[in-house]
Design a protein around this motif. Structure first.
Motif, short mmCIF file in Angstrom:
data_model
loop_
_atom_site.label_atom_id
_atom_site.label_comp_id
_atom_site.label_asym_id
_atom_site.label_seq_id
_atom_site.Cartn_x
_atom_site.Cartn_y
_atom_site.Cartn_z
N GLU A 195 0.83 -1.20 0.00
CA GLU A 195 0.00 0.00 0.00
C GLU A 195 0.87 1.25 0.00
O GLU A 195 0.60 2.22 -0.69
N THR A 196 1.90 1.24 0.82
CA THR A 196 2.73 2.43 0.98
C THR A 196 4.13 2.18 0.45
O THR A 196 4.60 1.04 0.42
N GLN A 239 0.36 0.40 -10.14
CA GLN A 239 -0.29 0.95 -8.97
C GLN A 239 -0.36 2.49 -9.08
O GLN A 239 -1.40 3.09 -8.88
N TYR A 240 0.77 3.10 -9.45
CA TYR A 240 0.82 4.56 -9.57
C TYR A 240 -0.07 5.04 -10.71
O TYR A 240 -0.75 6.06 -10.59
N GLY A 268 -2.66 3.75 -11.62
CA GLY A 268 -4.01 3.70 -11.08
C GLY A 268 -4.36 4.97 -10.32
O GLY A 268 -5.46 5.50 -10.45
N TYR A 269 -3.41 5.51 -9.54
CA TYR A 269 -3.67 6.75 -8.79
C TYR A 269 -4.02 7.89 -9.72
O TYR A 269 -4.78 8.78 -9.40
N PHE A 270 -3.38 7.89 -10.91
CA PHE A 270 -3.65 8.97 -11.84
C PHE A 270 -4.88 8.69 -12.70
O PHE A 270 -5.15 9.41 -13.65
N GLY A 271 -5.56 7.60 -12.37
CA GLY A 271 -6.76 7.28 -13.10
C GLY A 271 -6.52 6.62 -14.46
O GLY A 271 -7.43 6.47 -15.26
N LYS A 322 -4.44 -0.08 -15.85
CA LYS A 322 -3.21 -0.86 -15.81
C LYS A 322 -2.73 -1.16 -17.23
O LYS A 322 -3.55 -1.43 -18.11
#
Lengths: 279, 437
Positions: free
Chosen positions: A46-47, B271-272, B274-277, B280
């Motif tokens: 997660e982090t 994963q990152y 994903g944070y930016f929308g 994958k």
């Protein structure tokens, strides 16, 4: 826009780009370091920074029955050190001879070396494998050491370039004073070539430390493996189930090399650029 | 008056060492005589069989023979052992012949000396001559032997294998024999539908890869070097040290780590994203994205090297050129275009070619990162990102197609060797190596 504001603008853009590149350059290293400290075994986290850092994976590497990390570490250290000594000897001898003396067939020899160096190492792999099988050297460390050392001779052009730059008048003066070739080599040239010896030593040591192509081919039994083969196997068989342990292993392999590198960076960069301007 | 010269020559032609004995160089003569006797005996025994083995590669396969009521395994000829044994013996014989020729020339020369009334060299003098006048050859002996047996011989053998049918499942000793097939392997590789499709596919990708990989790392390194080298940038040493870190991490580690970073399911990169929308991306599992990934990762690995090289070149540019340009009122961009870039390009062309050749053979990045995958159904034992070298490796280690692997090796060699020889001959070290005296 005045000259000054333009300059400030140019510099700030440059700093931003440099910072982005710097982050890209160090991100994987930091990520692995943090992963190795993360509890659990999964790749996903997660982090970025681990919440409860732990050294348990490092301990596990040496105690877990399915890995023989300590043993591999020792094997690798042994192979790398012996190859380093042997190849430094062979490379220095041959490159010194090729650089300082003019004799019949020298140009031909140089060209041959260059051409031989261009054969993909894998091309002779089958042949070496069969040879080792014949000589009953398969699954031995001696085989690896021999192959690494003889291979390093062909990539010794940087060393030759180094000897080319030492003034000829030096040995001529010594000759006039009655020194034999051996004395000149031993007393004058070897001390002078300390940076170069360091360079060959370092590159052959790291070469043997991380090679897995030949190591994987030659070393059959698990207790004879080197770190490279072991790590490769770890990724190939336990990709996601044991990631944190792999990360810990990576740190243990990379750190000695990086320390050596930091220590000898000057020589390495010199060697690289010397090789560059000399082709 | 060439009595001694002729006699000594003829004697040493007859038998190694006789001429030397005649010349009263007893220690040398006896040593050579011993060599002749031992190796003569050895070669008479072994040479005919070795040549037979090389020519025929064996004629009786291992098979089961009925003896009484039971079948017994009768060991036949092992083609590959015959090939390798023959090769070793031929090399040894070549060394022996060389020694023989040297022996005759030596006897001839000493005989001539005696005809001129001089006394032949004593053993002590000979030893001194070798350590003094033949010092470079002496130094080269040990490295030469190791290279001869561990590099040259395997390469010769690999070349020979390309002209046999040594491949699974039909021609793997000891159960089966291997035969010489001439250029058949090459013809199959280039013309037989199943093989040629893979070969051309992999070959084209190898060239595309080598071009893109070389260009991206070169210009990446150039950009970083120019950024650091700008006037007014502070902490130049610190930036350089940071950017060189990827070069300091062993490739084995960094590439295996990258494989996890780019993992499609759990990897942090996705994963990152994903944070930016952004959804994958199939970094390693889709043929196109896998190619993109190897190129990105290769930039990460390769830019530091180019950077170091180009930084070195930049310091070599004479400063007065810039000063002159400034006096003429040139802008920063003009200076870059007219002075810096031409200088850098000129100095680094040979390296560019070497790097291109190196990328053709860039085993590590491909094998450790993608293992040549994703799999391509209509390819023979190769995946979408496989280069010729990684294909060769797979053919050898996993599929036992030794003849095809060797043929591919020869093709790679021809490409890389011609590139490198061409660039080496243009480089300064070849032309000017005797400049510094």
């Amino acid at each position: 826009m005045s000259m000054k504001t333009r300059n400030i603008f140019r510099l700030s853009v440059s700093y931003v780009i440099l910072t982005i590149i710097a982050i890209c350059a160090i991100y994987p290293a930091v990520w692995v370091l943090f992963s190795s400290l993360r509890p659990g075994s999964s790749l996903f986290s997660e982090t970025f920074i681990p919440k409860n850092p732990t050294f348990v994976h490092f301990k596990e590497l040496f105690t877990s029955p399915s890995f023989q990390f300590g043993r591999w570490y020792w094997n690798t250290l042994k192979i790398a050190t012996l190859s380093m000594i042997l190849s430094t000897l062979l490379t220095t001898l041959s490159m010194y001879a090729l650089s300082r003396f003019r004799f019949k067939g020298r140009k031909a020899l140089l060209t041959t070396m260059l051409v031989l160096g261009m054969f993909p190492g894998f091309m002779s792999m089958v042949a070496i494998y069969i040879l080792l099988l014949q000589l009953d050297l398969l699954d031995t460390h001696a085989a690896l050491i021999l192959v690494y050392s003889s291979g390093s001779v062909l990539s010794g052009f940087i060393v030759k370039g180094f000897y080319d730059t030492i003034p000829r008048s030096l040995d001529e003066a010594a000759r006039i004073d009655g020194a034999s070739h051996l004395t000149i080599f031993w007393r004058i040239m070897l001390p002078l070539s300390r940076p170069m010896l360091t360079y060959i030593g370092l590159t052959t040591f790291t070469g043997a430390w991380v090679d897995f192509i030949f190591a994987r081919l030659v070393l059959r039994s698990k207790e004879n493996w080197t770190l490279a083969v072991g790590m490769w196997d770890m990724v190939a068989t336990f990709q996601n189930s044991n990631f944190t342990m792999f990360a810990a292993g990576s740190v243990l392999i990379a750190v000695p090399i990086m320390i050596l590198f930091a220590f000898l960076q000057k020589f390495l960069v010199q060697g690289l650029t010397a090789g560059a301007s000399k082709g | 008056m060439r009595r001694h010269q002729n006699t000594a020559t003829i004697l040493s032609v007859l038998m190694m060492g006789l001429g030397q004995l005649y010349n009263r160089q007893f220690i040398k003569g006896i040593l050579l005589l011993c060599v002749e006797i031992v190796s003569g005996y050895y070669f008479i025994q072994k040479l005919p069989h070795a040549i037979w083995g090389l020519v025929t590669l064996g004629d009786t396969p291992t098979k089961l023979v009925k003896v009484g009521k039971r079948y017994k395994n009768v060991v036949g000829d092992h083609s590959v052992n015959l090939l390798i044994g023959g090769l070793v013996l031929l090399i040894l014989f070549g060394l022996f012949v060389t020694l023989y020729v040297m022996n005759v020339r030596d006897a001839n020369r000493t005989g001539k000396l005696r005809d001129e009334g001089k006394s032949p060299a004593s053993f002590k003098e000979t030893v001194h001559f070798v350590t003094d006048k033949r010092f470079p050859q002496l130094l080269l002996t040990l490295p030469a032997i190791s290279v001869l047996f561990l590099t040259i011989m395997p390469i010769l053998m690999a070349i020979l294998l390309a002209f046999t049918n040594y491949s699974a499942p039909e021609h793997i000793p000891p159960a089966k024999l291997v035969d010489w097939v001439g250029f058949q392997t090459f013809i199959d590789l280039l013309q037989l539908k199943t093989w040629s499709h893979t070969f051309y596919g992999v070959f084209i990708w190898t060239v595309i890869w080598a071009v893109i990989a070389t260009v991206t790392t070169y210009f990446g390194g150039l950009l970083v070097a120019l950024l650091i080298d700008q006037k007014g940038i502070r902490f130049k040493g610190m930036w350089r040290s940071i950017f060189i870190i990827p070069y300091a991490i062993p490739q084995l580690i960094s590439l295996l780590v990258m494989r996890n970073l780019f993992n499609g399911q759990f990897g942090p990169i996705n994963q990152y994203l994903g944070y930016f929308g952004i959804g994958k991306l199939p970094w390693l599992t889709d043929p196109f994205w896998a190619k993109v990934t190897v190129i990105i990762v290769n930039m990460w690995v390769g830019i530091p090297v180019s950077m170091v090289l180009i930084l070195g070149v930049l310091t070599a540019i004479p400063k007065d050129m810039y000063e002159a340009a400034e006096v003429d009122g040139a802008t920063a961009f003009q200076k870059l275009r007219v002075i810096t870039l031409p200088f850098v390009f000129f100095a680094t062309t040979p390296i560019l070619i070497t790097q291109f050749a190196g990328n053709i053979n860039n085993f590590n990045v491909i094998f450790l990162l993608t293992n040549g995958d994703p799999v391509k159904g209509d390819y023979q034992y190769a995946g979408s990102t496989d280069l010729l070298v990684t294909w060769l490796y797979k053919l050898t280690l996993n599929n036992n197609k030794y003849n095809f692997a060797s043929a591919i090796g020869i093709i790679i060699f021809v490409i890389v060797a011609s590139l490198s020889i061409w660039s080496y001959r243009r480089s300064r070290s070849y032309k000017e190596e005797d400049m510094i005296q």
